[in-house]
Design an enzyme around this catalytic site. Sequence first.
Site, PDB file in Angstrom:
ATOM      1  N   VAL A   1       0.891  -1.397   0.231  1.00 17.25           N
ATOM      2  CA  VAL A   1      -0.086  -0.297  -0.099  1.00 17.25           C
ATOM      3  C   VAL A   1       0.787   1.466  -0.172  1.00 17.25           C
ATOM      4  O   VAL A   1       1.780   1.266   0.912  1.00 17.25           O
ATOM      5  CB  VAL A   1      -1.445   0.179   1.431  1.00 17.25           C
ATOM      6  CG1 VAL A   1      -1.634   1.136   1.458  1.00 17.25           C
ATOM      7  CG2 VAL A   1      -1.715  -1.094   1.560  1.00 17.25           C
ATOM      8  N   LYS A   2       0.861   2.269  -1.345  1.00 16.91           N
ATOM      9  CA  LYS A   2       1.664   3.453  -1.278  1.00 16.91           C
ATOM     10  C   LYS A   2       0.950   4.607  -0.609  1.00 16.91           C
ATOM     11  O   LYS A   2      -0.671   4.575  -0.812  1.00 16.91           O
ATOM     12  CB  LYS A   2       1.620   3.426  -2.651  1.00 16.91           C
ATOM     13  CG  LYS A   2       2.727   4.256  -3.484  1.00 16.91           C
ATOM     14  CD  LYS A   2       3.550   4.404  -4.420  1.00 16.91           C
ATOM     15  CE  LYS A   2       3.948   5.414  -4.938  1.00 16.91           C
ATOM     16  NZ  LYS A   2       4.228   5.351  -6.553  1.00 16.91           N
ATOM     17  N   VAL A   3       0.732   5.045   0.345  1.00 12.09           N
ATOM     18  CA  VAL A   3       0.666   5.702   1.635  1.00 12.09           C
ATOM     19  C   VAL A   3       1.553   7.291   1.015  1.00 12.09           C
ATOM     20  O   VAL A   3       2.364   7.421   1.351  1.00 12.09           O
ATOM     21  CB  VAL A   3       0.449   5.043   2.738  1.00 12.09           C
ATOM     22  CG1 VAL A   3       0.273   6.271   3.899  1.00 12.09           C
ATOM     23  CG2 VAL A   3      -0.135   4.484   2.534  1.00 12.09           C
TER      24      VAL A   3
END
Length: 217
Positions: free
Chosen positions: A86-88
């Site tokens: 998951v790219k945050v």
Amino acid sequence: MKFFIDTADLAQIKEANDLGILDGVTTNPSLMAKVGIKGEEAVTNHYKTIAELVDGDVSAEVVSTEFSAIVEEGKKLHAIHPNIVVKVPMIKDGIKALKWFSDNGIKTNCTLVFSAGQAILAAKAGANYVSPFIGRIDDASWDGVELIAQIANIYAIQGWETEILAASIRSSLHIVKCAEAGADVITSPLEPILGLLKHPLTDIGLAKFLSDAKTFK
């Protein structure tokens, strides 16, 4: 140093994977739109296809900016495939979400990092990857590779395990310099990766070898 390709183009991903040196993929909404992927279901299916094509981490970016929404979106992305990371974004609620994901066993990539201070926060929050955008830093008349070296030094001193993922790669030289500076990963479009193959002396030498080989017949 791991090699990721920064694209949503399946043909380019396959070409890089066929080289035998590809370790993963990074994507974002802009890259998805560039290859005509629109709508939640289409994006989900495309992420799944990428994850099944490559034996490695695939970064899928959230588009929410509020903590609870980032968490909910991240959980959905994580459920697509075990290799999804998951790219945050590097924002206050992003840091809170990174901590939540870390505590709940979901791998993360903290994106849009432009300073050592931001990289420190990402590591403290438990991010698996931190993504400094070195090309954009260069565009602002600063040295992106120098930031990679600074973060690498800090992480080594502190014993943090967050991997430095050099993003916004613009050239083959960027890749070489990031390797020298201590990056754990680079993510690059296909062209700079293929550019590492090239050298005029290789072309000249090969042409001479092939020419001389004709005399054997």
